[in-house]
Design a protein around this motif. Structure first.
Motif, PDB file in Angstrom:
ATOM      1  N   ASP A   9       0.827  -1.206   0.000  1.00 35.54           N
ATOM      2  CA  ASP A   9       0.000   0.000   0.000  1.00 35.54           C
ATOM      3  C   ASP A   9       0.864   1.260   0.000  1.00 35.54           C
ATOM      4  O   ASP A   9       1.762   1.410   0.831  1.00 35.54           O
ATOM      5  N   PRO A  10       0.598   2.200  -0.929  1.00 36.04           N
ATOM      6  CA  PRO A  10       1.347   3.462  -0.990  1.00 36.04           C
ATOM      7  C   PRO A  10       0.683   4.554  -0.166  1.00 36.04           C
ATOM      8  O   PRO A  10      -0.484   4.456   0.229  1.00 36.04           O
ATOM      9  N   GLY A  11       1.432   5.621   0.081  1.00 35.33           N
ATOM     10  CA  GLY A  11       0.873   6.764   0.780  1.00 35.33           C
ATOM     11  C   GLY A  11       1.850   7.925   0.802  1.00 35.33           C
ATOM     12  O   GLY A  11       3.034   7.774   0.470  1.00 35.33           O
ATOM     13  N   ILE A  12       1.351   9.085   1.177  1.00 33.70           N
ATOM     14  CA  ILE A  12       2.213  10.263   1.295  1.00 33.70           C
ATOM     15  C   ILE A  12       1.669  11.167   2.397  1.00 33.70           C
ATOM     16  O   ILE A  12       0.449  11.311   2.568  1.00 33.70           O
ATOM     17  N   ARG A  13       2.573  11.759   3.184  1.00 36.43           N
ATOM     18  CA  ARG A  13       2.226  12.734   4.216  1.00 36.43           C
ATOM     19  C   ARG A  13       3.059  13.989   3.993  1.00 36.43           C
ATOM     20  O   ARG A  13       4.259  13.891   3.721  1.00 36.43           O
ATOM     21  N   ILE A  14       2.420  15.157   4.110  1.00 33.76           N
ATOM     22  CA  ILE A  14       3.096  16.440   3.911  1.00 33.76           C
ATOM     23  C   ILE A  14       2.781  17.336   5.104  1.00 33.76           C
ATOM     24  O   ILE A  14       1.628  17.435   5.531  1.00 33.76           O
ATOM     25  N   LYS A  15       3.815  17.983   5.649  1.00 26.24           N
ATOM     26  CA  LYS A  15       3.618  18.924   6.753  1.00 26.24           C
ATOM     27  C   LYS A  15       4.500  20.136   6.515  1.00 26.24           C
ATOM     28  O   LYS A  15       5.682  20.001   6.203  1.00 26.24           O
ATOM     29  N   GLY A  16       3.915  21.315   6.656  1.00 24.37           N
ATOM     30  CA  GLY A  16       4.664  22.539   6.402  1.00 24.37           C
ATOM     31  C   GLY A  16       4.441  23.578   7.484  1.00 24.37           C
ATOM     32  O   GLY A  16       3.353  23.683   8.054  1.00 24.37           O
ATOM     33  N   LEU A  17       5.496  24.335   7.782  1.00 24.88           N
ATOM     34  CA  LEU A  17       5.412  25.449   8.731  1.00 24.88           C
ATOM     35  C   LEU A  17       4.976  26.687   7.949  1.00 24.88           C
ATOM     36  O   LEU A  17       5.747  27.263   7.190  1.00 24.88           O
ATOM     37  N   ALA A  18       3.710  27.101   8.144  1.00 21.12           N
ATOM     38  CA  ALA A  18       3.155  28.213   7.365  1.00 21.12           C
ATOM     39  C   ALA A  18       3.478  29.565   7.962  1.00 21.12           C
ATOM     40  O   ALA A  18       3.588  30.562   7.235  1.00 21.12           O
ATOM     41  N   TYR A  19       3.618  29.626   9.285  1.00 19.20           N
ATOM     42  CA  TYR A  19       3.898  30.914   9.931  1.00 19.20           C
ATOM     43  C   TYR A  19       4.585  30.647  11.262  1.00 19.20           C
ATOM     44  O   TYR A  19       4.266  29.689  11.965  1.00 19.20           O
ATOM     45  N   GLU A  20       5.533  31.548  11.629  1.00 16.99           N
ATOM     46  CA  GLU A  20       6.236  31.376  12.904  1.00 16.99           C
ATOM     47  C   GLU A  20       6.639  32.735  13.451  1.00 16.99           C
ATOM     48  O   GLU A  20       7.097  33.613  12.727  1.00 16.99           O
ATOM     49  N   SER A  21       6.430  32.914  14.764  1.00 15.06           N
ATOM     50  CA  SER A  21       6.916  34.087  15.478  1.00 15.06           C
ATOM     51  C   SER A  21       7.536  33.601  16.783  1.00 15.06           C
ATOM     52  O   SER A  21       7.698  32.398  16.990  1.00 15.06           O
ATOM     53  N   ASP A  22       7.880  34.510  17.658  1.00 12.20           N
ATOM     54  CA  ASP A  22       8.527  34.098  18.906  1.00 12.20           C
ATOM     55  C   ASP A  22       7.661  33.149  19.731  1.00 12.20           C
ATOM     56  O   ASP A  22       8.175  32.239  20.379  1.00 12.20           O
ATOM     57  N   ALA A  23       6.362  33.365  19.735  1.00 13.58           N
ATOM     58  CA  ALA A  23       5.484  32.560  20.592  1.00 13.58           C
ATOM     59  C   ALA A  23       4.444  31.760  19.820  1.00 13.58           C
ATOM     60  O   ALA A  23       3.690  31.002  20.423  1.00 13.58           O
ATOM     61  N   PHE A  24       4.416  31.897  18.493  1.00 11.59           N
ATOM     62  CA  PHE A  24       3.298  31.350  17.726  1.00 11.59           C
ATOM     63  C   PHE A  24       3.823  30.547  16.542  1.00 11.59           C
ATOM     64  O   PHE A  24       4.760  30.956  15.848  1.00 11.59           O
ATOM     65  N   GLN A  25       3.196  29.391  16.290  1.00 14.42           N
ATOM     66  CA  GLN A  25       3.527  28.570  15.127  1.00 14.42           C
ATOM     67  C   GLN A  25       2.240  28.043  14.506  1.00 14.42           C
ATOM     68  O   GLN A  25       1.318  27.642  15.217  1.00 14.42           O
TER      69      GLN A  25
END
Length: 288
Positions: free
Chosen positions: A44-60
């Motif tokens: 069985d095939p598959g794919i997972r993607i995760k990206g950091l869309a925004y980042e600040s000192d206290a927020f992700q």
């Protein structure tokens, strides 16, 4: 695969599984000539993607997506049953599912630490294994030709000094898409629209305690959604208490108390029997 200083992660995968079932003779009552050894192999095939869309000192802010195929072979209890409540069915086929999902995660670190997540999903299943009432008080696992399950899962975790809070909520529509006319378009048995879990814990000095509440929405127990097999929604509440009685370098003595089903709810279970009533467990653990 990691790109843009690990801000984007791509994980393609290929999963191989092999299962061997060995039956006594005859293998099944329905088909006594069936082979005594059944081999199942899946790729069985598959794919997972995760990206950091925004980042600040206290927020992700993270965005996620996934698509994959998966199988589920019948469990032992589904194949061979359980005396008095579950009838055997050794002719079950493996489930075959395609899943597509996307979601977002928010992390905030400050005076209060907060984690929020939300995921929408679509799952298309062939030969889905479901427990179907065989009589008023017995079940039998059966394959459903096809089913579609779509919904959203949400979660929240909050940490502040001595207080922790958590919430989990799932809304799903599980629809039978098989060829049997009386069941097509109906809700799948034992699949609630709403499922919720929430609770808190408090830690102070040597004591930690908390409460958890679980809500399970109403369900139908049969494929035709007959109100004779309608099961009411229910709430269950659980409590725990931990206390460190002794702590020395290299030694510790801990006490734990758990109370399940605090209100002694006697809601009906899957096959007409009440769920276990209030249960109390106490333990001592010595570590060295």
């Amino acid at each position: 695969i990691s790109l843009f200083n690990s801000a984007l992660q791509i994980h393609p995968f290929l999963r191989y599984e092999r299962y061997v079932d060995r039956f006594n003779e005859p293998a099944t009552v329905q088909d006594p000539l069936k082979e005594n050894e059944v081999v199942r192999e899946f790729l069985d095939p598959g794919i997972r993607i995760k990206g950091l869309a925004y980042e600040s000192d206290a927020f992700q802010l993270f965005l996620r997506a996934a698509a994959y195929r998966s199988r589920r072979v019948p469990l032992f209890i589904e194949l061979f049953g359980q005396s008095g409540s579950i009838v055997s069915n050794a002719d079950l086929k493996a489930e075959d599912a395609e899943t597509f999902e996307g979601g977002a995660d928010i992390h905030y670190n400050g005076p209060v630490n907060i984690k929020l997540s939300s995921t929408v999903f679509q799952r298309n299943i062939r030969d889905m294994i479901l427990f179907i009432p065989n009589s008023r008080f017995t079940l039998r696992a059966e394959n459903v030709d096809a089913a579609s399950i779509q919904g959203i899962e949400n979660g929240a975790d909050v940490e502040w000094n001595w207080l922790n809070l958590f919430l989990r909520y799932t809304y799903q529509e599980a629809i039978n898409e098989g060829e049997i006319s009386f069941a097509r378009g109906k809700y799948l048995p034992l699949r609630p629209l709403h499922d919720f879990t929430g609770g808190f814990s408090i830690a102070y000095s040597i004591i930690r305690t908390g409460l958890e509440s679980n809500y399970t929405g109403a369900v139908f127990q049969d494929r035709s959604n007959d109100f004779f097999f309608y099961q009411e929604p229910r709430w269950l509440h659980n409590f725990f208490l931990e206390c460190r009685l002794l702590e020395n370098p290299g030694h510790a003595l801990d006490f734990r108390l758990d109370v399940s089903n605090v209100l002694n709810d006697r809601s009906e279970d899957l096959i007409g029997y009440p769920i276990p009533g209030r249960s109390v467990y106490a333990s001592l653990q010595y570590s060295f």
